[in-house]
Write a protein that holds these residues in place. Structure first.
Motif, PDB file in Angstrom:
ATOM      1  N   ASP A   1     -13.771  -3.788 -17.903  1.00 22.66           N
ATOM      2  CA  ASP A   1     -14.827  -3.805 -16.883  1.00 22.66           C
ATOM      3  C   ASP A   1     -14.832  -5.096 -16.078  1.00 22.66           C
ATOM      4  O   ASP A   1     -15.830  -5.421 -15.434  1.00 22.66           O
ATOM      5  N   LEU A   2     -13.717  -5.824 -16.076  1.00 21.74           N
ATOM      6  CA  LEU A   2     -13.648  -7.111 -15.387  1.00 21.74           C
ATOM      7  C   LEU A   2     -12.701  -7.038 -14.196  1.00 21.74           C
ATOM      8  O   LEU A   2     -11.559  -6.594 -14.316  1.00 21.74           O
ATOM      9  N   SER A   3     -13.164  -7.473 -13.052  1.00 16.62           N
ATOM     10  CA  SER A   3     -12.315  -7.597 -11.869  1.00 16.62           C
ATOM     11  C   SER A   3     -11.657  -8.969 -11.875  1.00 16.62           C
ATOM     12  O   SER A   3     -12.322  -9.992 -12.022  1.00 16.62           O
ATOM     13  N   MET A   4     -10.350  -8.999 -11.717  1.00 14.75           N
ATOM     14  CA  MET A   4      -9.634 -10.262 -11.612  1.00 14.75           C
ATOM     15  C   MET A   4      -9.586 -10.758 -10.173  1.00 14.75           C
ATOM     16  O   MET A   4      -9.029 -11.804  -9.884  1.00 14.75           O
ATOM     17  N   LYS A   5     -10.184  -9.987  -9.262  1.00 17.19           N
ATOM     18  CA  LYS A   5     -10.194 -10.341  -7.845  1.00 17.19           C
ATOM     19  C   LYS A   5     -11.576 -10.767  -7.373  1.00 17.19           C
ATOM     20  O   LYS A   5     -11.771 -11.018  -6.184  1.00 17.19           O
TER      21      LYS A   5
ATOM     22  N   ALA B   1     -10.385 -26.621  -7.175  1.00 24.26           N
ATOM     23  CA  ALA B   1     -10.141 -26.072  -5.839  1.00 24.26           C
ATOM     24  C   ALA B   1      -9.117 -24.945  -5.865  1.00 24.26           C
ATOM     25  O   ALA B   1      -9.052 -24.133  -4.941  1.00 24.26           O
ATOM     26  N   GLU B   2      -8.288 -24.888  -6.918  1.00 18.01           N
ATOM     27  CA  GLU B   2      -7.253 -23.874  -7.007  1.00 18.01           C
ATOM     28  C   GLU B   2      -7.623 -22.747  -7.964  1.00 18.01           C
ATOM     29  O   GLU B   2      -6.842 -21.818  -8.162  1.00 18.01           O
ATOM     30  N   ALA B   3      -8.783 -22.828  -8.567  1.00 18.49           N
ATOM     31  CA  ALA B   3      -9.177 -21.853  -9.587  1.00 18.49           C
ATOM     32  C   ALA B   3      -9.353 -20.464  -8.984  1.00 18.49           C
ATOM     33  O   ALA B   3      -9.710 -20.307  -7.814  1.00 18.49           O
ATOM     34  N   THR B   4      -9.094 -19.441  -9.801  1.00 17.11           N
ATOM     35  CA  THR B   4      -9.280 -18.040  -9.423  1.00 17.11           C
ATOM     36  C   THR B   4     -10.264 -17.412 -10.398  1.00 17.11           C
ATOM     37  O   THR B   4     -10.599 -18.012 -11.425  1.00 17.11           O
ATOM     38  N   PRO B   5     -10.737 -16.179 -10.112  1.00 18.90           N
ATOM     39  CA  PRO B   5     -11.638 -15.522 -11.063  1.00 18.90           C
ATOM     40  C   PRO B   5     -11.065 -15.413 -12.468  1.00 18.90           C
ATOM     41  O   PRO B   5     -11.792 -15.445 -13.453  1.00 18.90           O
ATOM     42  N   VAL B   6      -9.731 -15.301 -12.592  1.00 13.72           N
ATOM     43  CA  VAL B   6      -9.107 -15.191 -13.906  1.00 13.72           C
ATOM     44  C   VAL B   6      -9.408 -16.413 -14.756  1.00 13.72           C
ATOM     45  O   VAL B   6      -9.605 -16.332 -15.968  1.00 13.72           O
ATOM     46  N   ASP B   7      -9.453 -17.589 -14.125  1.00 13.17           N
ATOM     47  CA  ASP B   7      -9.671 -18.819 -14.876  1.00 13.17           C
ATOM     48  C   ASP B   7     -11.050 -18.860 -15.529  1.00 13.17           C
ATOM     49  O   ASP B   7     -11.247 -19.555 -16.525  1.00 13.17           O
TER      50      ASP B   7
ATOM     51  N   ASP C   1      -0.809 -10.401 -17.523  1.00  9.41           N
ATOM     52  CA  ASP C   1      -1.156  -8.989 -17.388  1.00  9.41           C
ATOM     53  C   ASP C   1      -0.284  -8.088 -18.258  1.00  9.41           C
ATOM     54  O   ASP C   1      -0.546  -6.895 -18.361  1.00  9.41           O
ATOM     55  N   THR C   2       0.772  -8.630 -18.875  1.00 11.96           N
ATOM     56  CA  THR C   2       1.657  -7.840 -19.732  1.00 11.96           C
ATOM     57  C   THR C   2       1.375  -8.160 -21.199  1.00 11.96           C
ATOM     58  O   THR C   2       0.475  -8.946 -21.523  1.00 11.96           O
ATOM     59  N   TRP C   3       2.156  -7.591 -22.091  1.00 14.87           N
ATOM     60  CA  TRP C   3       1.989  -7.862 -23.523  1.00 14.87           C
ATOM     61  C   TRP C   3       2.238  -9.332 -23.852  1.00 14.87           C
ATOM     62  O   TRP C   3       1.759  -9.814 -24.891  1.00 14.87           O
ATOM     63  N   ASP C   4       2.952 -10.067 -22.995  1.00 13.68           N
ATOM     64  CA  ASP C   4       3.112 -11.506 -23.214  1.00 13.68           C
ATOM     65  C   ASP C   4       1.765 -12.224 -23.178  1.00 13.68           C
ATOM     66  O   ASP C   4       1.617 -13.296 -23.777  1.00 13.68           O
ATOM     67  N   GLY C   5       0.795 -11.643 -22.483  1.00 14.61           N
ATOM     68  CA  GLY C   5      -0.549 -12.201 -22.454  1.00 14.61           C
ATOM     69  C   GLY C   5      -1.433 -11.733 -23.598  1.00 14.61           C
ATOM     70  O   GLY C   5      -2.574 -12.177 -23.724  1.00 14.61           O
ATOM     71  N   TYR C   6      -0.896 -10.826 -24.425  1.00 16.30           N
ATOM     72  CA  TYR C   6      -1.626 -10.292 -25.585  1.00 16.30           C
ATOM     73  C   TYR C   6      -0.696 -10.306 -26.806  1.00 16.30           C
ATOM     74  O   TYR C   6      -0.424  -9.268 -27.414  1.00 16.30           O
ATOM     75  N   PRO C   7      -0.167 -11.472 -27.162  1.00 15.12           N
ATOM     76  CA  PRO C   7       0.861 -11.524 -28.217  1.00 15.12           C
ATOM     77  C   PRO C   7       0.375 -11.057 -29.582  1.00 15.12           C
ATOM     78  O   PRO C   7       1.152 -10.451 -30.334  1.00 15.12           O
TER      79      PRO C   7
END
Length: 528
Positions: free
Chosen positions: A243-247, A322-328, A389-395
């Protein structure tokens, strides 16, 4: 191909008719008016999916200006066996405005392991004839299975020439692994679809599906055999997690509900609930896609959903404010507790399904999920220089799945994927970051039907060198995978479109691999 088991006798036909007539989802003809259509109301084609040993889902969607002032339309359907003649089953259902005049007929009571034909009727209009099949019963002796796997068909990036060859391959089933549509705006000088805007509303989602489904080759492939479908991110929004938007999208829950509803409206999938509606989806009712499909005693296929239930992504090194995104702001560290790609409920279901398969002795176990499973960051190490966003992010979630494969002792596990717009063939090691550990399974992550790859082809040799489990990486070609399964072996052919810019482009075979039953090892057998 799956083998037939004989002709349906009269008693079986009668039984099927009685069973189908009793399906709760069917309705008697209503008093709905029959519109006077301005054109063919079936111009989005027909499709089937979610097959079982005694049935399947039949799909179509009516589309015509004459429907604008109506709330419901009666739609007839008929099923024929392969020999033709009179229909062996028929009925009437209602297409309603709140589901965009889509039709889902959930059929049961048919004979196992049979091909059938079907069509829809409304007023004086009749759809083209589709072809579909039931599955063998679990445990039945089956000698062969042919399936195609595909993903990522961005409209403006190219034509769907791959489907012409897929039609010629005559698979028993197509497995589509996500990114059926793209929520994004067209950029630059698109090959087609100039002016496409970023999707924001339910109307936008419906229009985008109607555009994609207008493609003649895609329609032909849908009409040729049943599809098993799951989504990735672009059916809703790029890289979203549960339920989270990364944008940073406002009111993302409403947008996600609209996207889920539109997906159901345009796919041959089961409702699993009494009624699919926008209000239910807004309240958090899940649209379950994950399921296991048995192809006799030859194979069990697990269709997964690695998007709807996932935890927030793994944090990368912090950027300057200044470079942060919603993901951070949404990410989690490896110390933040249990992180999952599939959700606890689906993980538990998958473990039990693997145990059941091991007990039943299914020869092959094919796990179909959305993205690359093995690491691309092997040389950097776990949690470093990874795609979140891939399995590398969910080891940890990946390791749990690998451990489940080992502990349940399922036979011949194979993992299929999509998403990355390149072919990636690899060994799945017990420890993904230690190539010296035993090989547990094999992976074939497929390229895209049309979506461009952002990978630098010049870096391919370096990437392969840094990831010793990787046997092939090819971002240059669009296409799909063709899998032939038999008791002694599995053969995988990587089909490659010569030029996705050409609607009539030839399709060739990029590489062929063989996996022998009982040995989790991939051999390239085309001498490439």
């Amino acid at each position: 191909m799956l083998d037939a088991t004989g002709e349906m006798n009269r008693r079986a036909v009668l039984k099927a008719l009685i069973s189908i007539a009793a399906i709760p989802l069917l309705t008697l003809p209503s008093a709905a008016a029959v519109p006077k259509f301005a054109g063919d109301p079936f111009r989005l084609g027909v499709a089937s999916g979610s097959p079982s040993a005694d049935g399947f889902v039949l799909w179509t969607r009516l589309i015509d200006p004459s429907l604008e002032d109506l709330k419901a339309v009666d739609v007839g359907w008929e099923i024929y066996d392969e020999s033709g003649g009179r229909p062996i089953a028929q009925g009437v259902t209602v297409a309603t405005r709140h589901l965009a005049f889509s039709v889902h007929v959930e059929v049961s009571g048919l004979q196992p392991n049979r091909w059938y034909r079907y069509r829809f009727m409304v007023g004086s209009a009749t759809s083209l004839m589709g072809r579909t099949r039931t599955l063998p019963r679990p445990g039945d002796a089956i000698e062969s299975l042919r399936l195609s796997y595909a993903s990522c068909q961005r409209w403006e990036h190219g034509h769907y020439a791959a489907y012409r060859q897929m039609l010629a391959d005559r698979p028993d089933v197509v497995v589509f692994l996500g990114d059926y549509i793209y929520d994004l705006a067209a950029r630059g000088k698109p090959l087609r679809g100039a002016g496409l805007k970023r999707i924001q509303t339910l109307r936008d989602y419906r229009a985008r599906y109607a555009l994609y489904k207008s493609d003649p080759l895609l329609q032909e492939m849908h009409a040729a055999c049943p599809w098993l479908v799951t989504w990735d991110d672009h059916e809703i929004e790029s890289n979203y997690a549960a339920d989270l938007s990364m944008k940073g999208s406002e009111n993302f829950i409403a947008k996600r509900a609209a996207g889920y509803l539109a997906y159901y409206e345009h796919m041959p999938i089961r409702s699993r609930t009494a009624r699919i509606s926008l209000s239910r989806l807004l309240k958090g009712t899940p649209l379950r896609l994950y399921e296991a499909y048995d192809f006799g005693n030859l194979a069990r296929l697990y269709l997964l959903d690695a998007r709807q239930y996932r935890a927030p992504p793994l944090c990368k090194p912090r950027k300057e404010a200044a470079e942060a995104t919603p993901v951070d702001d949404l990410c989690l560290t490896r110390k933040d507790g249990y992180r999952t790609m599939l959700g606890i409920e689906q993980e538990t279901w998958l473990r039990r399904s693997l145990e059941q398969s091991a007990a039943a002795g299914s020869r092959w176990n094919i796990i179909c999920q959305q993205t690359r499973f093995t690491p691309r960051n092997y040389s950097s190490g776990i949690g470093k220089k990874f795609n979140s966003d891939t399995w590398d992010g969910y080891p940890e979630a990946r390791q749990r799945l690998i451990d489940d494969l080992v502990e349940t002792k399922v036979q011949n596990p194979v993992i299929l994927g999509g998403d990355i717009h390149q072919n990636w063939v690899a060994d799945v090691k017990h420890d993904p970051y230690d190539a010296a550990t035993p090989t547990v399974a094999v992976e074939f992550c497929g390229t895209s039907i049309s979506s461009r790859s952002g990978a630098d082809a010049d870096r391919v040799p370096l990437v392969v060198k840094r990831n010793p489990h990787c046997l092939l990486m090819d971002p240059a070609h669009r296409g799909y995978g063709l899998v032939d399964v038999s008791k002694p072996e599995m053969t995988v052919r990587l089909r490659a479109v010569d030029d996705v810019r050409q609607e009539a482009s030839p399709v060739s075979t990029l590489a062929t691999f063989t996996v022998e039953a009982g040995t989790p090892a991939i051999r390239r057998t085309d001498h490439g």
